[in-house]
Design a protein around this motif. Structure first.
Motif, PDB file in Angstrom:
ATOM      1  N   PRO A 296       7.010  -8.923  24.461  1.00 55.53           N
ATOM      2  CA  PRO A 296       6.396  -8.917  25.796  1.00 55.53           C
ATOM      3  C   PRO A 296       5.999  -7.514  26.250  1.00 55.53           C
ATOM      4  O   PRO A 296       6.718  -6.540  26.039  1.00 55.53           O
ATOM      5  CB  PRO A 296       7.499  -9.481  26.701  1.00 55.53           C
ATOM      6  N   LEU A 297       4.844  -7.439  26.880  1.00 52.59           N
ATOM      7  CA  LEU A 297       4.404  -6.239  27.578  1.00 52.59           C
ATOM      8  C   LEU A 297       4.336  -6.579  29.057  1.00 52.59           C
ATOM      9  O   LEU A 297       3.708  -7.573  29.447  1.00 52.59           O
ATOM     10  CB  LEU A 297       3.018  -5.791  27.092  1.00 52.59           C
ATOM     11  N   VAL A 298       4.981  -5.763  29.883  1.00 50.89           N
ATOM     12  CA  VAL A 298       5.018  -6.006  31.324  1.00 50.89           C
ATOM     13  C   VAL A 298       3.989  -5.104  31.988  1.00 50.89           C
ATOM     14  O   VAL A 298       4.082  -3.877  31.926  1.00 50.89           O
ATOM     15  CB  VAL A 298       6.417  -5.732  31.895  1.00 50.89           C
ATOM     16  N   LEU A 299       2.993  -5.736  32.617  1.00 47.80           N
ATOM     17  CA  LEU A 299       1.886  -4.999  33.226  1.00 47.80           C
ATOM     18  C   LEU A 299       1.916  -5.191  34.734  1.00 47.80           C
ATOM     19  O   LEU A 299       1.736  -6.309  35.230  1.00 47.80           O
ATOM     20  CB  LEU A 299       0.547  -5.499  32.676  1.00 47.80           C
ATOM     21  N   PRO A 300       2.151  -4.125  35.499  1.00 47.66           N
ATOM     22  CA  PRO A 300       2.106  -4.255  36.957  1.00 47.66           C
ATOM     23  C   PRO A 300       0.708  -4.657  37.423  1.00 47.66           C
ATOM     24  O   PRO A 300      -0.298  -4.166  36.889  1.00 47.66           O
ATOM     25  CB  PRO A 300       2.464  -2.855  37.465  1.00 47.66           C
ATOM     26  N   VAL A 301       0.644  -5.555  38.376  1.00 45.47           N
ATOM     27  CA  VAL A 301      -0.644  -5.923  38.964  1.00 45.47           C
ATOM     28  C   VAL A 301      -1.055  -4.813  39.928  1.00 45.47           C
ATOM     29  O   VAL A 301      -0.289  -4.443  40.826  1.00 45.47           O
ATOM     30  CB  VAL A 301      -0.539  -7.273  39.694  1.00 45.47           C
ATOM     31  N   ARG A 302      -2.243  -4.268  39.711  1.00 45.42           N
ATOM     32  CA  ARG A 302      -2.729  -3.157  40.533  1.00 45.42           C
ATOM     33  C   ARG A 302      -4.088  -3.507  41.113  1.00 45.42           C
ATOM     34  O   ARG A 302      -4.850  -4.262  40.505  1.00 45.42           O
ATOM     35  CB  ARG A 302      -2.850  -1.887  39.681  1.00 45.42           C
ATOM     36  N   PRO A 303      -4.395  -2.918  42.277  1.00 49.36           N
ATOM     37  CA  PRO A 303      -5.726  -3.156  42.852  1.00 49.36           C
ATOM     38  C   PRO A 303      -6.785  -2.491  41.989  1.00 49.36           C
ATOM     39  O   PRO A 303      -6.511  -1.503  41.293  1.00 49.36           O
ATOM     40  CB  PRO A 303      -5.644  -2.504  44.228  1.00 49.36           C
ATOM     41  N   PRO A 304      -8.008  -2.992  42.007  1.00 51.90           N
ATOM     42  CA  PRO A 304      -9.070  -2.349  41.248  1.00 51.90           C
ATOM     43  C   PRO A 304      -9.284  -0.925  41.735  1.00 51.90           C
ATOM     44  O   PRO A 304      -9.118  -0.636  42.921  1.00 51.90           O
ATOM     45  CB  PRO A 304     -10.307  -3.206  41.511  1.00 51.90           C
ATOM     46  N   SER A 305      -9.628  -0.038  40.811  1.00 50.59           N
ATOM     47  CA  SER A 305      -9.876   1.350  41.199  1.00 50.59           C
ATOM     48  C   SER A 305     -11.171   1.449  41.992  1.00 50.59           C
ATOM     49  O   SER A 305     -12.028   0.569  41.962  1.00 50.59           O
ATOM     50  CB  SER A 305      -9.972   2.243  39.966  1.00 50.59           C
ATOM     51  N   ARG A 306     -11.321   2.556  42.735  1.00 54.08           N
ATOM     52  CA  ARG A 306     -12.528   2.765  43.532  1.00 54.08           C
ATOM     53  C   ARG A 306     -13.763   2.795  42.627  1.00 54.08           C
ATOM     54  O   ARG A 306     -14.826   2.293  42.983  1.00 54.08           O
ATOM     55  CB  ARG A 306     -12.407   4.084  44.311  1.00 54.08           C
ATOM     56  N   GLN A 307     -13.588   3.385  41.427  1.00 52.81           N
ATOM     57  CA  GLN A 307     -14.729   3.464  40.526  1.00 52.81           C
ATOM     58  C   GLN A 307     -15.192   2.074  40.103  1.00 52.81           C
ATOM     59  O   GLN A 307     -16.372   1.783  40.035  1.00 52.81           O
ATOM     60  CB  GLN A 307     -14.371   4.286  39.278  1.00 52.81           C
TER      61      GLN A 307
END
Length: 275
Positions: free
Chosen positions: A256-267
């Motif tokens: 398993p790889l645990v990936l935090p959910v992040r908002p899209p970057s401004r770019q």
């Protein structure tokens, strides 16, 4: 209910509770690490991981419950006996006094002074220095080292002690990517060689990649225990760490790889790059 028998080798907590100044740090925690396995102990800040390791090492008496080393209650073992059965890498790895690196690593051999094992001191020290990649630092003053160098020297001291039980509190702290992998590879090899190894880890991906079992602590209790893929689920990790995650299999190993959910970057939102 029939009680679970104590492990004859390794370290174990049985229904351990720890209270400090009226605050319950651990609440009836059961935890085992036996020969031939690497157990990754994970959990958010304040979950009780370092406290559990200290009790497991016999350094902190529990308020209730039992800590066992090789099936013997830890408080019944003298400090020298403990030092010959288990080695401990503390979270705080600083050294207050000025010593050459080799002398710091040699301190790991102290429990074996005036025993037949002392004849192997030079061999064990050289092996520990080589395995942690710090041979080139042997003549340096330990107080001049970077955080990452000091972390590896501290691990070398633990390896030189040559105990069947190895307890590591955040062994990858201050290390770069390559050295994090090196340290966990060393820990896994110790387990393959028959050692009982427990590592407190903040990096969930390292825990998944190297842990034979994962124990998740939350609010001083065991929230889950099992194989990495059983413990590291998106819903459980999201709830315990109070942040949404995605869990996907590694494309090569499948762990398993645990990936935090992040908002899209401004770019990505604008479709343009600054500058």
């Amino acid at each position: 209910m029939t009680a679970t028998p104590a492990v004859e080798r390794g370290a174990e907590l049985r229904a351990v509770t720890v209270e400090v100044a009226g605050r319950r740090i651990l609440d009836r925690v059961d935890l085992q690490v036996g020969p031939g396995e690497l157990v990754a102990l994970i959990g958010p800040n304040g979950a009780g991981k370092s406290t559990a390791l200290s009790v497991l090492a016999g350094d902190l008496p529990p308020t209730a419950g039992t800590a066992l080393i090789d099936g013997v209650e830890a408080h019944r073992l003298r400090p020298l006996e403990l030092a010959r059965r288990r080695s401990v890498l503390l979270q705080q790895k600083g050294v207050s006094f000025s010593y050459p690196v080799r002398e710091v690593v040699a301190m790991g051999r102290t429990p074996w002074a005036r025993t037949p094992e002392a004849s192997r001191d030079d061999e064990r020290i050289a092996d520990a220095l080589a395995r942690t990649g710090v041979e080139h630092l042997v003549d340096l003053d330990v107080t001049t080292l970077s955080g990452g160098e000091l972390a590896r020297v501290s691990l070398a001291r633990v390896l030189a002690q040559d105990c069947p039980i190895v307890l590591l509190d955040e062994p990858t702290d201050a290390l770069d990517l390559g050295h994090r992998e090196q340290v966990l590879s060393l820990a896994a090899q110790l387990a393959r060689d028959g050692g009982a190894v427990l590592a407190v880890l903040h990096d969930l991906d390292l825990a998944a990649a190297y842990g034979d079992r994962v124990v998740l602590l939350h609010d001083g209790r065991v929230a889950a225990e099992g194989r990495p893929e059983e413990v590291l689920t998106a819903s459980r990790i999201g709830d315990v760490y109070d942040h949404p995650v995605e869990v996907v299999p590694h494309p090569g190993s499948g762990v398993p790889l645990v990936l935090p959910v992040r908002p899209p970057s401004r770019q990505r939102v604008s479709g343009t790059l600054d500058g």
